[in-house]
Design a protein around this motif. Structure first.
Motif, mmCIF file in Angstrom:
data_model
loop_
_atom_site.group_PDB
_atom_site.id
_atom_site.type_symbol
_atom_site.label_atom_id
_atom_site.label_comp_id
_atom_site.label_asym_id
_atom_site.label_seq_id
_atom_site.Cartn_x
_atom_site.Cartn_y
_atom_site.Cartn_z
ATOM 1 N N HIS A 1 0.842 -1.199 0.000
ATOM 2 C CA HIS A 1 0.000 0.000 0.000
ATOM 3 C C HIS A 1 0.878 1.251 0.000
ATOM 4 O O HIS A 1 1.990 1.255 0.543
ATOM 5 C CB HIS A 1 -0.929 0.005 1.214
ATOM 6 C CG HIS A 1 -2.037 -1.000 1.119
ATOM 7 N ND1 HIS A 1 -3.100 -0.852 0.260
ATOM 8 C CD2 HIS A 1 -2.233 -2.179 1.768
ATOM 9 C CE1 HIS A 1 -3.918 -1.880 0.381
ATOM 10 N NE2 HIS A 1 -3.418 -2.712 1.284
ATOM 11 N N TYR A 2 0.363 2.301 -0.648
ATOM 12 C CA TYR A 2 1.097 3.557 -0.702
ATOM 13 C C TYR A 2 1.240 4.112 0.711
ATOM 14 O O TYR A 2 0.304 4.073 1.512
ATOM 15 C CB TYR A 2 0.364 4.564 -1.592
ATOM 16 C CG TYR A 2 1.110 5.850 -1.804
ATOM 17 C CD1 TYR A 2 2.435 5.854 -2.242
ATOM 18 C CD2 TYR A 2 0.490 7.089 -1.576
ATOM 19 C CE1 TYR A 2 3.127 7.032 -2.430
ATOM 20 C CE2 TYR A 2 1.174 8.273 -1.776
ATOM 21 C CZ TYR A 2 2.491 8.237 -2.206
ATOM 22 O OH TYR A 2 3.175 9.413 -2.398
ATOM 23 N N GLU A 3 2.417 4.653 1.001
ATOM 24 C CA GLU A 3 2.735 5.113 2.357
ATOM 25 C C GLU A 3 3.354 6.502 2.308
ATOM 26 O O GLU A 3 4.221 6.775 1.477
ATOM 27 C CB GLU A 3 3.719 4.132 3.001
ATOM 28 C CG GLU A 3 4.185 4.500 4.389
ATOM 29 C CD GLU A 3 5.210 3.511 4.929
ATOM 30 O OE1 GLU A 3 5.669 3.702 6.079
ATOM 31 O OE2 GLU A 3 5.551 2.551 4.200
ATOM 32 N N ILE A 4 2.904 7.379 3.178
ATOM 33 C CA ILE A 4 3.538 8.682 3.327
ATOM 34 C C ILE A 4 3.721 8.971 4.818
ATOM 35 O O ILE A 4 3.059 8.384 5.673
ATOM 36 C CB ILE A 4 2.742 9.827 2.659
ATOM 37 C CG1 ILE A 4 1.371 10.008 3.307
ATOM 38 C CG2 ILE A 4 2.594 9.596 1.169
ATOM 39 C CD1 ILE A 4 0.582 11.161 2.691
ATOM 40 N N MET A 5 4.634 9.875 5.108
ATOM 41 C CA MET A 5 4.951 10.220 6.490
ATOM 42 C C MET A 5 4.362 11.584 6.832
ATOM 43 O O MET A 5 4.394 12.517 6.025
ATOM 44 C CB MET A 5 6.460 10.257 6.694
ATOM 45 C CG MET A 5 7.206 9.030 6.190
ATOM 46 S SD MET A 5 6.648 7.482 6.933
ATOM 47 C CE MET A 5 7.189 7.744 8.627
ATOM 48 N N GLY A 6 3.819 11.685 8.042
ATOM 49 C CA GLY A 6 3.260 12.947 8.509
ATOM 50 C C GLY A 6 3.792 13.300 9.890
ATOM 51 O O GLY A 6 4.072 12.412 10.706
ATOM 52 N N ILE A 7 3.936 14.587 10.154
ATOM 53 C CA ILE A 7 4.398 15.077 11.455
ATOM 54 C C ILE A 7 3.204 15.637 12.221
ATOM 55 O O ILE A 7 2.437 16.452 11.684
ATOM 56 C CB ILE A 7 5.458 16.189 11.282
ATOM 57 C CG1 ILE A 7 6.632 15.691 10.440
ATOM 58 C CG2 ILE A 7 5.922 16.694 12.636
ATOM 59 C CD1 ILE A 7 7.436 14.605 11.082
ATOM 60 N N LYS A 8 3.036 15.227 13.483
ATOM 61 C CA LYS A 8 1.907 15.717 14.273
ATOM 62 C C LYS A 8 2.120 17.181 14.622
ATOM 63 O O LYS A 8 3.160 17.570 15.160
ATOM 64 C CB LYS A 8 1.735 14.897 15.546
ATOM 65 C CG LYS A 8 0.504 15.321 16.346
ATOM 66 C CD LYS A 8 0.134 14.329 17.431
ATOM 67 C CE LYS A 8 -1.138 14.760 18.149
ATOM 68 N NZ LYS A 8 -1.579 13.789 19.160
ATOM 69 N N ILE A 9 1.087 18.012 14.310
ATOM 70 C CA ILE A 9 1.196 19.445 14.609
ATOM 71 C C ILE A 9 0.169 19.905 15.633
ATOM 72 O O ILE A 9 0.311 20.995 16.200
ATOM 73 C CB ILE A 9 1.079 20.292 13.315
ATOM 74 C CG1 ILE A 9 -0.249 20.024 12.600
ATOM 75 C CG2 ILE A 9 2.253 20.012 12.397
ATOM 76 C CD1 ILE A 9 -0.471 20.915 11.388
ATOM 77 N N SER A 10 -0.895 19.116 15.860
ATOM 78 C CA SER A 10 -1.873 19.440 16.900
ATOM 79 C C SER A 10 -2.627 18.165 17.268
ATOM 80 O O SER A 10 -2.239 17.074 16.841
ATOM 81 C CB SER A 10 -2.845 20.545 16.440
ATOM 82 O OG SER A 10 -3.603 20.114 15.338
ATOM 83 N N GLN A 11 -3.711 18.281 17.994
ATOM 84 C CA GLN A 11 -4.361 17.124 18.621
ATOM 85 C C GLN A 11 -4.551 15.933 17.677
ATOM 86 O O GLN A 11 -4.134 14.838 17.979
ATOM 87 C CB GLN A 11 -5.716 17.534 19.204
ATOM 88 C CG GLN A 11 -6.345 16.417 20.043
ATOM 89 C CD GLN A 11 -7.645 16.859 20.680
ATOM 90 O OE1 GLN A 11 -8.434 17.547 20.057
ATOM 91 N NE2 GLN A 11 -7.864 16.474 21.927
#
Length: 279
Positions: A195-205
């Motif tokens: 499956h396609y995967e991307i990375m995200g950074i938590k910025i709020s709740q």
């Protein structure tokens, strides 16, 4: 990597600096490898097998940015299935000894195919080159598999990797990019191998931001698999063109500034484009 050694990452720009002096001969896999999809994996695994058999170093050469960025004079930075950092991680897991990253700029774009072979293959003591059937190189892409054989004669052997298809559709980064952009992420594993995967950074709740130049799936709500530092779970997420991802039902996921992996399983109420085969 052999014996647990760390992959060596070597950045090159044209003209090549004189101090480049490889310690030993190698097998070189050539390509841009965006996504490192099923066909790319076949090519790289073949290079790895030759390297093991011939007792040579296992090397990969790629370029950054994408040649289209320079050749087509694109004003906006391109988005990628696998930004460079992610691609490096994948190559390391695949056991690559040396990763050569060639800066693609006007200097390299105007280099003849013959000079590319001399400066970037013969000079690096390449003994075997592994490339796809449609690999192009040199000024205006005039170089191909046949010119690679002629220009490398007496220096290295060329191994051509045939086309791989899924339901008569060539497995390529272009097809995967189309599927992702149109929201048909459930079909992507047939081409990407996962499956396609991307990375995200938590910025709020419950909000994450995609800071790296990932190609984003079409805006909307998706079923996703989310991996944090200490847990994995399935959840619905909404992604926006701005690069923000909102986890719909779980506000307390990870800590602010933590990096989280999103695997895109299925877009809600998507339909299939006529140009792509059904899974």
């Amino acid at each position: 990597m052999k014996g647990g050694r760390k992959m060596e990452v070597i950045h090159l720009s044209h003209p090549v600096e004189l101090e480049i002096n490889p310690k030993c001969s190698c097998v070189m896999a050539l390509g841009f490898f965006d996504g490192v999809h099923i066909a790319h994996q076949s090519l790289i695994n073949r290079a790895a097998w030759i390297a093991r058999t011939e007792k040579l170093n296992f090397s990969v050469m790629t370029f950054y940015p994408h040649p289209r960025q320079v050749v087509d004079h694109l004003l906006q930075p391109m988005k990628y299935l696998t930004p460079l950092r992610i691609k490096e991680q994948i190559f390391s897991r695949m056991g690559v000894d040396q990763l050569y990253i060639v800066q693609f700029n006007e200097n390299i774009a105007t280099l003849s195919s013959c000079d590319f072979v001399k400066e970037y293959l013969i000079r690096l003591q390449v003994k075997h080159v592994v490339a796809g059937f449609d690999y192009r190189y040199g000024y205006r892409g005039k170089g191909n598999i046949e010119t690679l054989r002629r220009e490398g004669a007496g220096f290295f052997k060329v191994h051509e990797v045939r086309k791989l298809s899924h339901k008569y559709q060539k497995i390529s980064s272009t097809v995967i990019r189309q599927l992702v952009s149109e929201g048909f992420v459930d079909i992507v594993p047939k081409y990407l191998g996962k499956h396609y995967e991307i990375m995200g950074i938590k910025i709020s709740q419950n909000v994450f931001y995609v800071a790296e130049p990932f190609l984003l799936p079409k805006s909307g709500v998706y079923l996703t698999k989310i991996d944090t530092v200490d847990q994995s779970f399935f959840e619905f997420c909404r992604i926006f063109e701005s690069g923000e991802i909102v986890i719909i039902n779980r506000p307390e996921v990870a800590k602010v500034h933590d990096e989280v992996s999103f695997h895109w399983l299925k877009r809600i109420e998507s339909t299939l484009p006529a140009s792509v085969g059904c899974s």
